[in-house]
Design a protein around this motif. Structure first.
Motif, PDB file in Angstrom:
ATOM      1  N   LYS A 193      11.472   1.665   3.660  1.00 16.67           N
ATOM      2  CA  LYS A 193      11.634   2.376   4.939  1.00 16.67           C
ATOM      3  C   LYS A 193      10.372   3.177   5.262  1.00 16.67           C
ATOM      4  CE  LYS A 193      16.638   2.779   5.155  1.00 16.67           C
ATOM      5  NZ  LYS A 193      17.800   3.684   5.106  1.00 16.67           N
ATOM      6  N   LEU A 194       9.782   3.778   4.250  1.00 12.64           N
ATOM      7  CA  LEU A 194       8.540   4.534   4.457  1.00 12.64           C
ATOM      8  C   LEU A 194       7.398   3.606   4.860  1.00 12.64           C
ATOM      9  CD1 LEU A 194       8.775   7.029   1.463  1.00 12.64           C
ATOM     10  CD2 LEU A 194       8.866   7.615   3.891  1.00 12.64           C
ATOM     11  N   VAL A 195       7.350   2.408   4.280  1.00 15.47           N
ATOM     12  CA  VAL A 195       6.294   1.432   4.587  1.00 15.47           C
ATOM     13  C   VAL A 195       6.253   1.120   6.086  1.00 15.47           C
ATOM     14  CG1 VAL A 195       5.591  -0.996   4.271  1.00 15.47           C
ATOM     15  CG2 VAL A 195       6.178   0.407   2.284  1.00 15.47           C
ATOM     16  N   LYS A 196       7.419   1.078   6.719  1.00 15.01           N
ATOM     17  CA  LYS A 196       7.491   0.745   8.152  1.00 15.01           C
ATOM     18  C   LYS A 196       6.621   1.657   9.006  1.00 15.01           C
ATOM     19  CE  LYS A 196      12.159  -1.120   8.152  1.00 15.01           C
ATOM     20  NZ  LYS A 196      13.534  -0.947   8.620  1.00 15.01           N
ATOM     21  N   ASN A 197       6.471   2.910   8.578  1.00 16.78           N
ATOM     22  CA  ASN A 197       5.749   3.893   9.386  1.00 16.78           C
ATOM     23  C   ASN A 197       4.424   4.326   8.772  1.00 16.78           C
ATOM     24  OD1 ASN A 197       7.769   4.154  11.473  1.00 16.78           O
ATOM     25  ND2 ASN A 197       9.036   5.072   9.882  1.00 16.78           N
ATOM     26  N   CYS A 198       3.894   3.552   7.847  1.00 18.86           N
ATOM     27  CA  CYS A 198       2.626   3.896   7.214  1.00 18.86           C
ATOM     28  C   CYS A 198       1.541   2.904   7.624  1.00 18.86           C
ATOM     29  CB  CYS A 198       2.780   3.917   5.695  1.00 18.86           C
ATOM     30  SG  CYS A 198       3.704   5.361   5.138  1.00 18.86           S
ATOM     31  N   ASP A 199       0.308   3.336   7.471  1.00 18.88           N
ATOM     32  CA  ASP A 199      -0.837   2.483   7.776  1.00 18.88           C
ATOM     33  C   ASP A 199      -1.386   1.802   6.530  1.00 18.88           C
ATOM     34  OD1 ASP A 199      -1.129   3.326  10.632  1.00 18.88           O
ATOM     35  OD2 ASP A 199      -1.435   5.276   9.672  1.00 18.88           O
ATOM     36  N   ILE A 200      -1.291   2.519   5.397  1.00 21.10           N
ATOM     37  CA  ILE A 200      -1.910   2.049   4.150  1.00 21.10           C
ATOM     38  C   ILE A 200      -0.941   2.292   2.996  1.00 21.10           C
ATOM     39  CG2 ILE A 200      -3.859   2.370   2.558  1.00 21.10           C
ATOM     40  CD1 ILE A 200      -5.412   3.522   5.001  1.00 21.10           C
ATOM     41  N   VAL A 201      -0.863   1.346   2.069  1.00 15.78           N
ATOM     42  CA  VAL A 201      -0.126   1.526   0.811  1.00 15.78           C
ATOM     43  C   VAL A 201      -1.127   1.324  -0.316  1.00 15.78           C
ATOM     44  CG1 VAL A 201       1.669   0.609  -0.720  1.00 15.78           C
ATOM     45  CG2 VAL A 201       2.098   0.790   1.735  1.00 15.78           C
ATOM     46  N   THR A 202      -1.187   2.286  -1.239  1.00 15.84           N
ATOM     47  CA  THR A 202      -2.088   2.162  -2.384  1.00 15.84           C
ATOM     48  C   THR A 202      -1.281   2.238  -3.679  1.00 15.84           C
ATOM     49  OG1 THR A 202      -2.523   4.536  -2.702  1.00 15.84           O
ATOM     50  CG2 THR A 202      -3.896   3.385  -1.096  1.00 15.84           C
ATOM     51  N   ASP A 203      -1.847   1.677  -4.743  1.00 15.88           N
ATOM     52  CA  ASP A 203      -1.248   1.796  -6.066  1.00 15.88           C
ATOM     53  C   ASP A 203      -2.336   1.656  -7.119  1.00 15.88           C
ATOM     54  OD1 ASP A 203      -0.884  -0.927  -7.873  1.00 15.88           O
ATOM     55  OD2 ASP A 203      -1.198  -1.369  -5.750  1.00 15.88           O
ATOM     56  N   ASN A 204      -2.039   2.146  -8.313  1.00 18.94           N
ATOM     57  CA  ASN A 204      -2.935   1.893  -9.443  1.00 18.94           C
ATOM     58  C   ASN A 204      -2.134   1.426 -10.661  1.00 18.94           C
ATOM     59  OD1 ASN A 204      -1.889   4.429 -10.098  1.00 18.94           O
ATOM     60  ND2 ASN A 204      -3.849   5.322 -10.674  1.00 18.94           N
ATOM     61  N   PHE A 205      -1.185   0.549 -10.387  1.00 18.68           N
ATOM     62  CA  PHE A 205      -0.412  -0.082 -11.457  1.00 18.68           C
ATOM     63  C   PHE A 205      -1.208  -1.226 -12.087  1.00 18.68           C
ATOM     64  CE2 PHE A 205       3.526   1.035  -8.812  1.00 18.68           C
ATOM     65  CZ  PHE A 205       3.747   2.205  -9.517  1.00 18.68           C
ATOM     66  N   ARG A 206      -0.694  -1.727 -13.193  1.00 16.85           N
ATOM     67  CA  ARG A 206      -1.282  -2.923 -13.797  1.00 16.85           C
ATOM     68  C   ARG A 206      -1.139  -4.088 -12.816  1.00 16.85           C
ATOM     69  NH1 ARG A 206       1.863  -1.123 -18.472  1.00 16.85           N
ATOM     70  NH2 ARG A 206       3.451  -2.455 -17.572  1.00 16.85           N
ATOM     71  N   PRO A 207      -2.066  -5.052 -12.888  1.00 17.10           N
ATOM     72  CA  PRO A 207      -1.961  -6.222 -12.010  1.00 17.10           C
ATOM     73  C   PRO A 207      -0.588  -6.890 -12.151  1.00 17.10           C
ATOM     74  CG  PRO A 207      -4.071  -6.219 -13.135  1.00 17.10           C
ATOM     75  CD  PRO A 207      -3.259  -5.101 -13.741  1.00 17.10           C
ATOM     76  N   GLY A 208       0.009  -7.242 -11.025  1.00 18.51           N
ATOM     77  CA  GLY A 208       1.292  -7.924 -11.013  1.00 18.51           C
ATOM     78  C   GLY A 208       2.495  -7.011 -10.822  1.00 18.51           C
ATOM     79  N   THR A 209       2.325  -5.707 -11.038  1.00 17.65           N
ATOM     80  CA  THR A 209       3.451  -4.784 -10.932  1.00 17.65           C
ATOM     81  C   THR A 209       3.983  -4.712  -9.508  1.00 17.65           C
ATOM     82  OG1 THR A 209       2.644  -3.485 -12.798  1.00 17.65           O
ATOM     83  CG2 THR A 209       4.230  -2.409 -11.324  1.00 17.65           C
ATOM     84  N   MET A 210       3.098  -4.583  -8.533  1.00 19.95           N
ATOM     85  CA  MET A 210       3.547  -4.487  -7.141  1.00 19.95           C
ATOM     86  C   MET A 210       4.282  -5.766  -6.721  1.00 19.95           C
ATOM     87  SD  MET A 210       2.878  -1.480  -5.890  1.00 19.95           S
ATOM     88  CE  MET A 210       2.539  -1.403  -4.135  1.00 19.95           C
ATOM     89  N   ARG A 211       3.804  -6.904  -7.173  1.00 24.18           N
ATOM     90  CA  ARG A 211       4.479  -8.176  -6.855  1.00 24.18           C
ATOM     91  C   ARG A 211       5.881  -8.207  -7.476  1.00 24.18           C
ATOM     92  NH1 ARG A 211       2.854 -12.347  -4.429  1.00 24.18           N
ATOM     93  NH2 ARG A 211       0.642 -11.894  -4.668  1.00 24.18           N
ATOM     94  N   ARG A 212       6.003  -7.730  -8.732  1.00 25.41           N
ATOM     95  CA  ARG A 212       7.316  -7.711  -9.383  1.00 25.41           C
ATOM     96  C   ARG A 212       8.307  -6.815  -8.643  1.00 25.41           C
ATOM     97  NH1 ARG A 212       4.271  -7.379 -13.908  1.00 25.41           N
ATOM     98  NH2 ARG A 212       4.829  -5.235 -14.344  1.00 25.41           N
ATOM     99  N   TYR A 213       7.811  -5.726  -8.094  1.00 27.27           N
ATOM    100  CA  TYR A 213       8.678  -4.828  -7.309  1.00 27.27           C
ATOM    101  C   TYR A 213       8.976  -5.384  -5.913  1.00 27.27           C
ATOM    102  CZ  TYR A 213       8.078  -0.889 -10.577  1.00 27.27           C
ATOM    103  OH  TYR A 213       8.096  -0.061 -11.668  1.00 27.27           O
ATOM    104  N   GLY A 214       8.219  -6.405  -5.487  1.00 24.07           N
ATOM    105  CA  GLY A 214       8.368  -6.911  -4.124  1.00 24.07           C
ATOM    106  C   GLY A 214       7.535  -6.109  -3.142  1.00 24.07           C
ATOM    107  N   PHE A 215       6.491  -5.424  -3.656  1.00 20.56           N
ATOM    108  CA  PHE A 215       5.630  -4.577  -2.838  1.00 20.56           C
ATOM    109  C   PHE A 215       4.230  -5.169  -2.674  1.00 20.56           C
ATOM    110  CE2 PHE A 215       8.055  -0.683  -4.709  1.00 20.56           C
ATOM    111  CZ  PHE A 215       9.169  -0.984  -3.947  1.00 20.56           C
ATOM    112  N   ASP A 216       4.056  -6.457  -2.920  1.00 25.99           N
ATOM    113  CA  ASP A 216       2.752  -7.100  -2.727  1.00 25.99           C
ATOM    114  C   ASP A 216       2.437  -7.124  -1.233  1.00 25.99           C
ATOM    115  OD1 ASP A 216       3.589 -10.235  -1.902  1.00 25.99           O
ATOM    116  OD2 ASP A 216       5.048  -9.095  -3.073  1.00 25.99           O
TER     117      ASP A 216
END
Length: 180
Positions: free
Chosen positions: A108-131
């Protein structure tokens, strides 16, 4: 669920020139050093930075130093060093993004944001469905940035940079770096 986020007051907007990044909203999943400091600089320049923290991983806030060398009853709000530099000028929200409810709030927050950043290990965002591809379905104008561990032994970037700190300064980026 209602989430209230403050922005600069109307008074401060009329008494000073707009900051360079005012109006830019950044949602960040970050911990420890490089990315929290980087997004703090973006917040200094006027971006609204919403820092998502996990209750299980409050390393930045546990780092100290503490008054009298000991954490008090509100240890999460008493540290200096990483707690200050990593959270200054940001809004923080404790959210377990690995749970269905946490994921729903994050998206829901993503809908109203311009940028999403992370510093997880490679593949983590994809596993969460946040790629990037998944987030772009929710917000087609979203920009994503992943600051992964360029010096980790298994990092896909390690063989590309003889000077690991160059990656953080932007001097030794790989040829096939994708920016979305």
């Amino acid at each position: 669920m209602i989430i209230a986020l403050e922005t600069r007051s109307e008074e401060s907007k009329t008494t000073s020139a707009p900051l360079l990044l005012e109006g830019v909203r950044i949602l960040t999943l970050e911990q420890v050093h490089a990315l929290p400091w980087g997004t703090a600089f973006l917040a200094d320049l006027g971006a609204q930075v919403i820092r998502i923290e996990s209750v299980d991983h409050l390393q930045d806030r546990k780092a100290g130093p503490f008054v009298n060398g000991q954490p008090g009853q509100e240890w999460w709000n008493e540290g200096a060093n990483l707690a200050y530099f990593g959270t200054r000028n940001k809004q923080s929200l404790c959210l377990q993004v690995a749970t269905p409810a946490g994921k729903e709030v994050f998206l829901k927050l993503v809908k109203n944001c311009d940028i999403v950043t992370d510093n997880f290990r490679p593949g983590t965002m994809r596993r969460y469905g946040f790629d990037h591809e998944s987030l772009a379905q929710i917000n087609p104008r979203i920009i994503t940035l992943s600051s992964t561990a360029a010096t980790a032994p298994r990092s896909v970037w390690r063989p590309r940079s003889p000077h690991p700190f160059g990656c953080y300064r932007g001097i030794a980026l790989p040829d096939d770096l994708e920016v979305h």
